[in-house]
Design an enzyme around this catalytic site. Structure first.
Site, PDB file in Angstrom:
ATOM      1  CG  ASP A  34      -2.119  -0.863   1.046  1.00 20.85           C
ATOM      2  OD1 ASP A  34      -2.454  -1.157  -0.100  1.00 20.85           O
ATOM      3  OD2 ASP A  34      -2.728  -1.238   2.063  1.00 20.85           O
ATOM      4  CE  LYS A  56       3.437   5.918  -7.336  1.00 18.45           C
ATOM      5  NZ  LYS A  56       4.627   5.106  -7.573  1.00 18.45           N
ATOM      6  CG  MET A 167      -7.494   7.391   7.205  1.00 19.72           C
ATOM      7  SD  MET A 167      -8.420   6.060   6.406  1.00 19.72           S
ATOM      8  CE  MET A 167      -9.210   5.297   7.806  1.00 19.72           C
TER       9      MET A 167
HETATM   10  N1  SAH Z   1      -3.525   0.217   9.355  1.00 22.09           N
HETATM   11  C1  SAH Z   1      -2.939   1.509   9.638  1.00 22.09           C
HETATM   12  C2  SAH Z   1      -3.938   2.638   9.462  1.00 22.09           C
HETATM   13  C3  SAH Z   1      -4.455   2.786   8.046  1.00 22.09           C
HETATM   14  S1  SAH Z   1      -5.469   4.194   7.863  1.00 22.09           S
HETATM   15  C4  SAH Z   1      -2.338   1.492  11.039  1.00 22.09           C
HETATM   16  O1  SAH Z   1      -2.626   0.594  11.839  1.00 22.09           O
HETATM   17  O2  SAH Z   1      -1.555   2.396  11.327  1.00 22.09           O
HETATM   18  C5  SAH Z   1      -4.285   5.402   7.319  1.00 22.09           C
HETATM   19  C6  SAH Z   1      -4.095   6.464   8.385  1.00 22.09           C
HETATM   20  O3  SAH Z   1      -3.208   6.016   9.394  1.00 22.09           O
HETATM   21  C7  SAH Z   1      -3.475   7.752   7.884  1.00 22.09           C
HETATM   22  O4  SAH Z   1      -4.437   8.595   7.262  1.00 22.09           O
HETATM   23  C8  SAH Z   1      -2.975   8.355   9.169  1.00 22.09           C
HETATM   24  O5  SAH Z   1      -4.026   8.898   9.925  1.00 22.09           O
HETATM   25  C9  SAH Z   1      -2.477   7.114   9.903  1.00 22.09           C
HETATM   26  N2  SAH Z   1      -1.031   6.861   9.722  1.00 22.09           N
HETATM   27  C10 SAH Z   1      -0.480   5.721   9.262  1.00 22.09           C
HETATM   28  N3  SAH Z   1       0.859   5.788   9.292  1.00 22.09           N
HETATM   29  C11 SAH Z   1       1.163   7.003   9.804  1.00 22.09           C
HETATM   30  C12 SAH Z   1       2.383   7.665  10.099  1.00 22.09           C
HETATM   31  N4  SAH Z   1       3.564   7.102   9.894  1.00 22.09           N
HETATM   32  N5  SAH Z   1       2.314   8.910  10.632  1.00 22.09           N
HETATM   33  C13 SAH Z   1       1.136   9.492  10.866  1.00 22.09           C
HETATM   34  N6  SAH Z   1      -0.046   8.919  10.594  1.00 22.09           N
HETATM   35  C14 SAH Z   1      -0.040   7.687  10.078  1.00 22.09           C
END
Ligand code: SAH
Length: 261
Positions: A34, A56, A167
């Protein structure tokens, strides 16, 4: 019979992968990854593996999802070890559960490898523990996308000690207004942690009243609650200069000699 692995890539830094995830990546034949998976993590994939950047893809969400499922099956027919690699933990948003269920219903052998979710570890690395005795006895993780116009939906979360919103960047003003309308104090501290765990990390601390005004980019975790104030006491200087060398982590028995990050 091939196995399809649904694997969490953690928040970005490669040394925040689980050892199990790193081992699976090192022997993967095909990987579908992803948008949030970093280059640092991709470098740990077996050099001969077939790579598919499915973050993408453009088009309608349902069509993209359909294409990903078809591609997973196609890879499963041709390869032994297929990896569906997702940012953070694969079961926290991002449709990991749906993909799992669908693959099982199609008869595939599926194995799941959890990852560190940005919901907990991104605030933590920025000096914000999601719980703290006497300050926050619980937390909730909510998507900022789920409730487009229904402000009342936020009332269920307005009084959770620590509210972690993923998000939510694009809707931050609306979310803050809804929480205030639902009775959360407008002076409640709020933090946005952008690109958490990477060298591009940026932390913006504000209040619910001002949350809509600050300049924040995606991806970011939004944290609402008094724990945000602990950051000043917990963080001295961020440390991002540790070169990541995971080679020895992949060798049995050596993991304990490595220093934690
Ligand atoms: N499965 C992922 C979340 C997916 S939803 C998890 O457990 O982290 C995607 C959202 O996760 C982004 O919009 C943001 O809000 C957050 N996110 C994921 N990685 C991030 C990072 N390195 N820094 C800040 N926010 C992050």
């Amino acid at each position: 019979m091939s196995t399809i692995h649904i694997v969490g890539a953690g928040p970005g830094r490669a040394d925040l992968l689980t050892v199990r995830a790193a081992r699976i990546l090192a022997r993967a034949d095909a990987v579908l990854y992803d948008r949030l998976v970093t280059r640092e993590v991709l470098e740990l994939i077996h050099p001969g593996a077939e790579l598919h950047d499915v973050g993408k893809e453009e088009g309608r969400q349902e069509e993209i999802q359909r294409h990903i499922l078809d591609l997973l099956e196609d890879c499963g027919r041709r390869h032994q070890t297929v990896v569906r690699l997702k940012g953070g933990d694969p079961m926290v948003f991002g449709r990991g559960g749906e993909e799992w269920r669908w693959l099982v219903s199609r008869g595939w052998d599926v194995e799941v490898t959890p990852g560190l979710s940005s919901a907990i570890c991104v605030p933590e690395l920025a000096g914000i523990p999601v719980t703290y005795r006497g300050i926050a006895g619980g937390f909730a993780v909510v998507t900022g996308h789920r409730y487009p116009a229904a402000c009342q939906e936020w009332s269920a979360y307005a009084h959770v000690d620590t509210l972690v919103i993923l998000m939510g960047v694009g809707r931050r003003a609306e979310i803050a207004d809804c929480l205030i309308a639902a009775g959360r104090d407008a002076s409640t501290p709020v933090a946005f942690v952008e690109n958490g765990s990477t060298p591009r990390e940026r932390v913006i601390v504000t209040t619910l009243r001002e949350a809509g005004l600050c300049d924040v980019g995606s991806p970011a975790v939004m944290v609402v609650g008094a724990v945000v104030n602990l950051r000043g006491q917990l963080i001295q200087a961020p440390d991002f200069d540790t070169a990541v060398d995971l080679t020895s982590l992949l060798q049995v028995g050596e993991a304990h000699t490595r220093q934690a990050c």
